[in-house]
Motif scaffolding. Sequence first.
Motif, PDB file in Angstrom:
ATOM      1  N   ARG A 113      28.657  35.291  43.127  1.00 27.60           N
ATOM      2  CA  ARG A 113      28.762  36.455  44.014  1.00 27.60           C
ATOM      3  C   ARG A 113      27.427  36.833  44.630  1.00 27.60           C
ATOM      4  O   ARG A 113      27.353  37.734  45.456  1.00 27.60           O
ATOM      5  CB  ARG A 113      29.338  37.662  43.255  1.00 27.60           C
ATOM      6  CG  ARG A 113      30.794  37.931  43.557  1.00 27.60           C
ATOM      7  CD  ARG A 113      31.722  36.853  43.030  1.00 27.60           C
ATOM      8  NE  ARG A 113      31.719  36.825  41.567  1.00 27.60           N
ATOM      9  CZ  ARG A 113      32.409  35.944  40.859  1.00 27.60           C
ATOM     10  NH1 ARG A 113      33.112  34.990  41.454  1.00 27.60           N
ATOM     11  NH2 ARG A 113      32.371  35.970  39.532  1.00 27.60           N
ATOM     12  N   SER A 134      34.746  30.957  45.828  1.00 25.52           N
ATOM     13  CA  SER A 134      35.990  31.125  45.064  1.00 25.52           C
ATOM     14  C   SER A 134      36.483  29.805  44.494  1.00 25.52           C
ATOM     15  O   SER A 134      36.904  29.729  43.333  1.00 25.52           O
ATOM     16  CB  SER A 134      37.066  31.759  45.951  1.00 25.52           C
ATOM     17  OG  SER A 134      36.652  33.018  46.428  1.00 25.52           O
ATOM     18  N   GLY A 177      40.255  31.016  40.669  1.00 21.11           N
ATOM     19  CA  GLY A 177      39.868  30.884  42.070  1.00 21.11           C
ATOM     20  C   GLY A 177      40.297  32.105  42.865  1.00 21.11           C
ATOM     21  O   GLY A 177      39.535  32.638  43.676  1.00 21.11           O
ATOM     22  N   GLY A 180      38.162  34.905  41.952  1.00 19.91           N
ATOM     23  CA  GLY A 180      36.878  34.778  42.638  1.00 19.91           C
ATOM     24  C   GLY A 180      36.933  35.386  44.026  1.00 19.91           C
ATOM     25  O   GLY A 180      35.981  36.044  44.470  1.00 19.91           O
ATOM     26  N   TRP A 181      38.057  35.162  44.721  1.00 20.85           N
ATOM     27  CA  TRP A 181      38.222  35.773  46.050  1.00 20.85           C
ATOM     28  C   TRP A 181      38.207  37.294  45.945  1.00 20.85           C
ATOM     29  O   TRP A 181      37.550  37.987  46.736  1.00 20.85           O
ATOM     30  CB  TRP A 181      39.534  35.300  46.678  1.00 20.85           C
ATOM     31  CG  TRP A 181      39.783  35.916  48.021  1.00 20.85           C
ATOM     32  CD1 TRP A 181      39.354  35.476  49.233  1.00 20.85           C
ATOM     33  CD2 TRP A 181      40.498  37.134  48.274  1.00 20.85           C
ATOM     34  NE1 TRP A 181      39.766  36.331  50.240  1.00 20.85           N
ATOM     35  CE2 TRP A 181      40.466  37.353  49.680  1.00 20.85           C
ATOM     36  CE3 TRP A 181      41.170  38.045  47.452  1.00 20.85           C
ATOM     37  CZ2 TRP A 181      41.081  38.457  50.268  1.00 20.85           C
ATOM     38  CZ3 TRP A 181      41.778  39.149  48.037  1.00 20.85           C
ATOM     39  CH2 TRP A 181      41.733  39.344  49.430  1.00 20.85           C
ATOM     40  N   CYS A 184      34.735  38.532  45.300  1.00 23.16           N
ATOM     41  CA  CYS A 184      33.924  38.477  46.528  1.00 23.16           C
ATOM     42  C   CYS A 184      34.239  39.656  47.442  1.00 23.16           C
ATOM     43  O   CYS A 184      33.348  40.210  48.091  1.00 23.16           O
ATOM     44  CB  CYS A 184      34.167  37.162  47.259  1.00 23.16           C
ATOM     45  SG  CYS A 184      33.339  35.733  46.528  1.00 23.16           S
TER      46      CYS A 184
END
Length: 221
Positions: A113, A134, A177, A180-181, A184
Amino acid sequence: MASAVSVAGHYGPAHTGLIAEPVIAIGLVIAARRLGISWRELGLSRSTWARGAIYALVAIAVVAIIYLAAATIPITRDAFMDTRYRLPAGRALLTALVIIPLGTILFEEVMFRGVLPAIVRKSKGVIAAVSVSSVLFGLWHVLPSLAMGANMLVVRMVGEGMFATCIMVTAVVAFTGAAGWLLCEIRHRSGSIIATAGLHWATNGLGVLLSSAIWSIRVAT
């Protein structure tokens, strides 16, 4: 380098990551600064600390509510029956408050990040930065996913054996994943990796504490 850290953390001497990951995280920040990346681009600007902390506290509260609700429902309670976290209270606190923040979250937040998206954003733009970060964050969890067989709910859902392991790894990579998005997006809105570190800690650290508590209650009864 990141791959070596992951392998060493999972298969090297106990708590290798507790030492290696903070050192490498600091090295990544220093390298990024030498490349001309600002503190704001890294999500570390002092002006965003307060906003990031507010996001972090809200995230921790929300996750705590969700986890406590899940723990009261028999079908989801098994998600916390993970033999890795069948720990006495003292060790659970040490894991949640020291080992996870220093041996997992610090490096991952700085890397996925902070430094990585900042570098990609400079040449490829925001969408590419979020996408790369991600996807790599999901792939980063391939090795950790191999230990999910210790979770009673996971075993009940996918079973055991090679095929079940493949399903489990694929599901974990896809889920992390997507996570992760989300991280972010929170990083973008808050301007700070303090916010994402808070949510990241809540999902991991509170999970350990609740798992330890549920195991203790089960043994006592």
